[in-house]
Motif scaffolding. Structure first.
Motif, mmCIF file in Angstrom:
data_model
loop_
_atom_site.group_PDB
_atom_site.id
_atom_site.type_symbol
_atom_site.label_atom_id
_atom_site.label_comp_id
_atom_site.label_asym_id
_atom_site.label_seq_id
_atom_site.Cartn_x
_atom_site.Cartn_y
_atom_site.Cartn_z
ATOM 1 N N LEU A 148 0.708 -1.308 0.063
ATOM 2 C CA LEU A 148 -0.041 0.004 -0.052
ATOM 3 C C LEU A 148 0.958 1.090 -0.183
ATOM 4 N N LEU A 149 0.608 2.005 -0.925
ATOM 5 C CA LEU A 149 1.504 3.432 -0.791
ATOM 6 C C LEU A 149 0.295 4.662 -0.909
ATOM 7 N N MET A 150 0.596 5.306 0.171
ATOM 8 C CA MET A 150 -0.163 6.341 0.568
ATOM 9 C C MET A 150 0.531 7.774 0.771
ATOM 10 N N ALA A 151 -0.251 8.600 0.039
ATOM 11 C CA ALA A 151 0.381 10.018 0.022
ATOM 12 C C ALA A 151 -0.082 10.648 1.492
ATOM 13 N N PRO A 152 1.032 11.412 2.233
ATOM 14 C CA PRO A 152 0.519 12.318 3.352
ATOM 15 C C PRO A 152 -0.469 13.243 3.385
ATOM 16 N N ASN A 153 -1.360 13.250 2.470
ATOM 17 C CA ASN A 153 -2.654 14.041 2.400
ATOM 18 C C ASN A 153 -3.677 13.636 2.843
ATOM 19 N N ALA A 154 -3.676 12.228 3.517
ATOM 20 C CA ALA A 154 -4.883 11.666 4.017
ATOM 21 C C ALA A 154 -5.292 11.906 5.550
ATOM 22 N N THR A 155 -6.335 11.930 5.746
ATOM 23 C CA THR A 155 -6.438 12.592 7.325
ATOM 24 C C THR A 155 -6.128 11.330 8.204
ATOM 25 N N TYR A 165 4.617 5.387 3.210
ATOM 26 C CA TYR A 165 4.053 6.739 2.933
ATOM 27 C C TYR A 165 4.865 7.958 2.635
ATOM 28 N N ASP A 166 6.153 7.620 2.851
ATOM 29 C CA ASP A 166 7.404 8.767 2.901
ATOM 30 C C ASP A 166 7.623 9.025 1.550
ATOM 31 N N ILE A 167 6.677 9.373 0.996
ATOM 32 C CA ILE A 167 6.911 9.543 -0.688
ATOM 33 C C ILE A 167 7.728 10.998 -0.906
ATOM 34 N N PRO A 168 8.911 10.793 -1.583
ATOM 35 C CA PRO A 168 9.745 11.845 -1.735
ATOM 36 C C PRO A 168 8.819 12.994 -2.352
ATOM 37 N N SER A 169 8.972 14.144 -1.842
ATOM 38 C CA SER A 169 8.132 15.371 -2.515
ATOM 39 C C SER A 169 8.584 15.454 -3.870
ATOM 40 N N MET A 170 7.390 15.445 -4.786
ATOM 41 C CA MET A 170 7.798 15.970 -6.260
ATOM 42 C C MET A 170 8.276 17.152 -6.216
ATOM 43 N N GLU A 171 7.630 18.186 -5.289
ATOM 44 C CA GLU A 171 7.637 19.461 -5.128
ATOM 45 C C GLU A 171 8.184 20.099 -4.010
ATOM 46 N N GLY A 226 2.979 1.955 8.650
ATOM 47 C CA GLY A 226 3.938 1.137 8.407
ATOM 48 C C GLY A 226 3.361 -0.314 8.597
ATOM 49 N N SER A 227 4.163 -1.353 8.058
ATOM 50 C CA SER A 227 3.599 -2.652 8.272
ATOM 51 C C SER A 227 4.061 -3.300 9.793
ATOM 52 N N ILE A 228 3.647 -4.329 10.233
ATOM 53 C CA ILE A 228 4.216 -4.869 11.502
ATOM 54 C C ILE A 228 5.386 -5.154 11.484
ATOM 55 N N SER A 229 6.106 -5.581 10.445
ATOM 56 C CA SER A 229 7.372 -6.058 10.459
ATOM 57 C C SER A 229 8.442 -4.739 10.499
ATOM 58 N N GLU A 260 9.890 2.335 3.398
ATOM 59 C CA GLU A 260 9.715 3.565 2.579
ATOM 60 C C GLU A 260 9.084 3.482 1.313
ATOM 61 N N ALA A 261 8.732 4.414 0.596
ATOM 62 C CA ALA A 261 7.864 4.248 -0.889
ATOM 63 C C ALA A 261 8.913 3.970 -1.799
ATOM 64 N N ALA A 262 10.083 4.581 -1.722
ATOM 65 C CA ALA A 262 11.021 4.183 -2.632
ATOM 66 C C ALA A 262 11.470 2.663 -2.739
ATOM 67 N N GLU A 263 11.633 1.985 -1.469
ATOM 68 C CA GLU A 263 11.911 0.743 -1.424
ATOM 69 C C GLU A 263 10.808 0.073 -1.729
ATOM 70 N N ILE A 264 9.497 0.337 -1.673
ATOM 71 C CA ILE A 264 8.546 -0.497 -2.179
ATOM 72 C C ILE A 264 8.440 -0.521 -3.824
ATOM 73 N N ILE A 265 8.802 0.567 -4.285
ATOM 74 C CA ILE A 265 8.792 0.724 -5.985
ATOM 75 C C ILE A 265 10.003 -0.123 -6.320
ATOM 76 N N GLU A 266 11.152 -0.071 -5.500
ATOM 77 C CA GLU A 266 12.156 -0.719 -6.007
ATOM 78 C C GLU A 266 11.735 -2.338 -6.005
ATOM 79 N N ALA A 267 10.920 -2.743 -4.854
ATOM 80 C CA ALA A 267 10.651 -4.038 -4.844
ATOM 81 C C ALA A 267 9.696 -4.392 -5.928
ATOM 82 N N ILE A 268 8.770 -3.657 -6.478
ATOM 83 C CA ILE A 268 7.917 -3.927 -7.464
ATOM 84 C C ILE A 268 8.956 -4.302 -8.765
#
Lengths: 537, 417
Positions: free
Chosen positions: A321-328, A350-356, A382-385, A389-397
């Motif tokens: 799950l990737l979530m941007a920190p604009n959710a409540t 969620y720790d998306i590196p800011s585009m901007e 974060g997950s239980i384990s 970081e978002a970047a790691e997840i993308i790498e894993a994909i």
């Protein structure tokens, strides 16, 4: 602390409190134009004159320049004071164009209010009125009608003192004096919109609000600005009853709401004029399956099927799950209860590196364009384990380790550019939840439309850890829903043991798990107006 | 009373701006005495208080008292600003003092600075004063060469820099706090008081601001002694004052008279009455900001309080004589145009009120007025008298009321019905 008497009422105020503030504490409004508690004292409009009796001597003096001193007796309604207030008002209105019927400020104008309260005299003007520049572009967001200006200088002091650069000035002398841009300077500071709020009359106007709506048609709710992590308190001004000219535009403008701990009286232009994304033709209106419009039931059933199928193979390790920190905070809480605790995704990021990265300053703006990074952190997103970081997840994909992906509000396209198709190709399925249409939504297995903060209620935690609630202004666009509600519905299908009916029950449950967040009384307004100050000056 | 020349004593000598000639007539003697005898600064302030020297710029605040307000142990530097922004219509005494006896002023500056503990003095000069600026700058250079100004003056360890700052021509910059803003390079807008300049003045430092004539009188106080100086004048106003008579007087010019001389004496005995045998219509007694007087009201002693009691002001002592040919509505129009133009625009009542009065006065002078316009003026003038940041509003409001009330018939004659 000095004790004084104002109009026969006694009050004790902190040392240094001026008479305008002291009187306001008693609910007595001393009329004023140039005084504003956030700016230096100019004493130039001469409207706030009161009768002060001290040490047996009476004098007429300004309320803005005189701090309350022990034993002062102040009268704001003596015949002499009334005469002076009326006289100053008559002088101010003398050359005022009185074009209230076409003035955006009508209904919120101090000249109008004070005339009704303190003026009510017959016009004695026996000479021609002045003419000054009527339509002047002061800056990218603000226009100036110099004829309406009462030369209080609030806007000039705002630029000098808060922003720190002279962009406006009062030029000439005598009654030819005119408010204008400093030669060669545009009113282009990132806080320029505040001069419109400061202007006690209709001289400085929002260009985006010009001729849009009469102010008395506007409704208002308390909100929190989602444009950066500062969490400035705002009002959303909206009108859904007079749709005759704005073609579906409901949100008319945003105004700052006083909060001594966050933004005081100000907000930045980025936040103020950012509301155009709400009533925007690009909003996601319906759920999509493989790019084709569908209903919530079908879309959620499809999502359920996809998630369930993957829970066996590749199993939770292969899901993310990737979530941007604009959710409540409520969204985050339910996302955790669903994806971490119920279906047990191994990868939550969620720790998306800011585009901007925003240009931060020491006034309000932070460099983080997301409003709730602190809430994600506080709630332990974060997950239980591990906290991925978002970047790691993308790498894993890309490495083929993750086969199913849920994305909430993340600008993955912006992040990955033309790599996005390669990423999608690596996935068995992709579920996208977002507020605005995007090619990612079109390409996703399932796409679900989300409501924006103005269309729902919720809480954000600002950069300093302050939990602040915002209220719902208008209904969600199209079929969009608040994220927590989508998660609730999806959770039900995935056998979650919890069930919530309303946002505040989500928050209540959250606050039980996270006692620091229990400071909030949901039913009360918060981002509270503290102490002496009120919003309107 | 006969003329008594103190500050104008050496006006008759063309070579007075030359330091050698001036010194041969006694210039800088008191300054040298102060340094050689090491007179304690407090004694000088006390002497000036005893002398009852009052501010000669128009407000008449006792100079010694003003100096006494400056904190002695301020960690900040202190400044003297000599107000040479002589802009009051009718007034021309400071120009004469600057041009004809600059060393007298410089000596006064030096003694004042010594008394208050100041090492930088500014002379804020009206923008149009090209000639006085040249003459005073010459005088400063000469005095520096002679070791009477500059660093370590006469080996005393006392330093004093005198700097001329030229204004840009705004009347309001003669108001002391507008002067300070202008001196600092800002717009000439008066400041709110308090704080008073003696505590927070130029560059936020304690500052003494005095008129040219006030400072020029200081050497004479030291020469004569405070008590002798005070004896010249009246009970509250010590010494002499330079009265400038202009307009339709037979002998217009500057007359230095003891404080308390009657206005009638000034006009008739010294200035020779009205020229060409014409009748007198009115006198504006102390510059355009002072309410006008009719011929039967001239028997007033020229001192600050007595003039106030008579409903007018001593002001800068510039009497304007108006003969019977003068149209008062015309005078009123010209005068209100001046104040409407010179209002700095900072505060509402003066900015709007002065222009309203001017536009109404213009309408009347052009023959388009109505009797109700006169009542309107009487009504609105008090609305900007005393409700403003500085006294500029009052400087039009009071004379406006006086003119309309005293010459109402003449105004009415201009009206069609």
């Amino acid at each position: 602390m000095p004790e004084i008497i104002i109009n026969d009422q006694q009050i004790e105020v902190p040392e240094g409190t001026n008479l305008i503030l002291a009187a306001r504490k008693l609910g007595i409004d001393i009329p004023h134009f140039c005084y504003h508690p956030g700016l230096s004292v100019a004493g130039s409009c001469r409207m706030c004159q009161v009768e002060i009796e001290q040490n047996g001597r009476k004098r007429i003096d300004l309320a803005c320049t005189n701090p309350a001193q022990d034993g002062m007796t102040v009268k704001t309604d003596s015949p002499e004071v009334k005469g002076i207030v009326k006289a100053v008002l008559e002088f101010l209105l003398l050359n005022h164009p009185t074009d209230c019927p076409i003035c955006d400020d009508a209904g919120e104008c101090k000249l109008q209010d004070y005339y009704m309260l303190h003026g009510l005299y017959d016009n004695r003007l026996n000479v021609d009125k002045w003419h000054k520049p009527k339509v002047h572009r002061a800056g990218p967001n603000v226009m100036l009608d110099a004829e309406r200006c009462v030369l209080c200088g609030r806007c000039v002091r705002f630029c000098d003192e808060i922003w720190g650069e002279k962009q406006l000035g009062i030029f000439g002398h005598g009654s030819d004096e005119v408010l204008m841009n400093y030669p060669g300077k545009d009113l282009d500071n990132p806080y320029s919109g505040n001069v419109v709020d400061l202007c006690p009359v209709g001289a400085l106007l929002d260009r985006d609000f010009h001729f849009q709506r009469r102010s008395w048609y506007l409704k208002s709710v308390k909100s929190i600005c989602p444009s950066c992590s500062r969490g400035c308190n705002t009002y959303i001004h909206f009108d859904t009853d007079h749709d005759y000219k704005s073609a579906g535009k409901r949100i008319m403008r945003l105004k700052p709401r006083y909060n001594v701990d966050v933004n005081r009286w100000w907000i930045c232009d980025r936040g103020r004029y950012g509301y155009s994304s709400i009533d925007n033709p690009n909003r996601a209106l319906t759920p999509l399956i493989a790019g084709g419009e569908t209903g919530w039931e079908q879309a959620l059933t499809k999502s359920e099927t996809l998630i369930r199928s993957s829970l066996k193979k590749p199993g939770p390790d292969g899901l993310a799950l990737l979530m941007a920190p604009n959710a409540t905070n409520e969204d985050v809480y339910l996302a955790l209860r669903l994806f971490r605790d119920t279906v047990k995704f191994a990868n939550l990021g969620y720790d998306i590196p800011s585009m901007e990265k925003l240009a931060a300053d020491n006034i309000l703006l932070t460099d983080d364009p997301y409003p709730n990074r602190r809430g994600f952190k506080d709630l332990g997103f974060g997950s239980i384990s591990n906290t991925s970081e978002a970047a790691e997840i993308i790498e894993a994909i890309f490495a083929g380790q993750i086969k199913g992906l849920v994305v909430c509000g993340t600008n993955l396209e912006g992040m990955l550019g033309n790599q996005i198709d390669n990423l999608i190709a690596k996935l068995d399925w992709l579920i996208v939840l977002d507020t605005h249409k995007s090619s990612l939504m079109d390409k996703a297995s399932v796409a679900l439309p989300l409501a924006l903060p103005a269309e729902r209620e919720g809480t954000f935690t600002n950069v300093k850890g302050l939990v602040q609630k915002f209220e719902k202004a208008v209904e969600p666009t199209g079929q969009s829903l608040p994220l927590w509600e989508v998660l609730q519905r999806l959770g039900k299908r995935l056998n979650a043991k919890w069930s919530f009916e309303e946002t505040h029950t989500v928050f209540k449950s959250l606050a039980e798990d996270k006692p620091e967040y229990d400071t909030l009384n949901w039913l009360a307004t918060f981002g509270v107006n503290k102490g002496l100050y009120l919003d309107s000056w | 009373m006969p003329e008594l020349k103190l500050v104008s004593k050496n006006f008759e000598y063309d070579d007075q701006p030359d330091i050698k000639s001036a010194m041969s007539r006694g210039a800088y003697q008191q300054w040298k005495r102060v340094l050689s005898e090491k007179i304690p600064p407090e004694d000088i302030i006390e002497e000036v208080k005893t002398a009852k020297l009052r501010g000669q710029g128009g407000a008449g605040f006792p100079a010694g008292v003003k100096w006494g307000f400056v904190p002695k142990d301020s960690p900040k530097p202190k400044y003297l600003c000599v107000n040479a922004d002589e802009g009051e219509p009718g007034t021309f005494k400071d120009r004469a003092l600057l041009e004809k006896d600059p060393h007298q002023l410089l000596e006064g500056i030096a003694i004042t600075c010594y008394a208050v503990g100041i090492h930088t003095a500014f002379i804020y000069m009206r923008g149009e004063f090209y000639e006085p600026q040249r003459i005073v700058q010459d005088a400063i250079d000469q005095a520096k060469k002679e070791g009477l100004l500059g660093e370590n003056i006469s080996g005393s360890g006392f330093n004093l820099e005198v700097i001329i700052h030229m204004g840009a021509g705004a009347y309001i910059c003669g108001e002391e706090t507008a002067l300070l803003n202008s001196l600092e390079g800002g717009k000439g807008w008066p400041r709110l008081k308090p704080p008073f300049p003696a505590l927070v003045g130029a560059f936020n430092c304690p500052t003494v601001i005095n008129n040219v004539e006030t400072i020029s009188g200081v050497p004479h106080i030291l020469r004569m002694g405070g008590e002798e100086f005070a004896k010249i004048g009246t009970e509250k106003d010590g010494g002499t004052k330079l009265f400038g008579v202009s307009g339709h007087a037979a002998k217009p010019g500057l007359y230095e008279l003891p404080m308390g001389t009657s206005l009638k004496e000034l006009i008739y005995d010294h200035a020779g009455g009205v020229r060409d045998g014409k009748g007198l219509k009115a006198v504006i007694p102390g510059g355009s900001s002072t309410p006008i007087l009719k011929p039967d009201e001239l028997d007033i002693p020229l001192e600050f309080e007595a003039m106030m009691d008579a409903g007018t002001m001593l002001g800068s002592g510039a009497a304007v004589v108006l003969d019977e040919t003068v149209s008062i509505p015309q005078v009123f129009m010209v005068m209100s145009r001046f104040y409407a133009h010179e209002s700095c625009g900072q505060c509402t009542p003066c900015r709007e009120g002065c222009t309203w009065v001017y536009k109404t006065a213009k309408k009347i002078a052009e023959g388009n007025g109505q009797p109700s316009d006169l009542d309107l003026i009487l009504d609105i003038a008090p609305m900007f008298n005393g409700t403003t940041v500085c006294p500029l509003g009052a400087a039009l409001a009071a004379p406006a009321v006086a003119m309309v009330e005293k010459f109402r018939d003449e105004f009415l004659k201009l009206m069609k019905n």
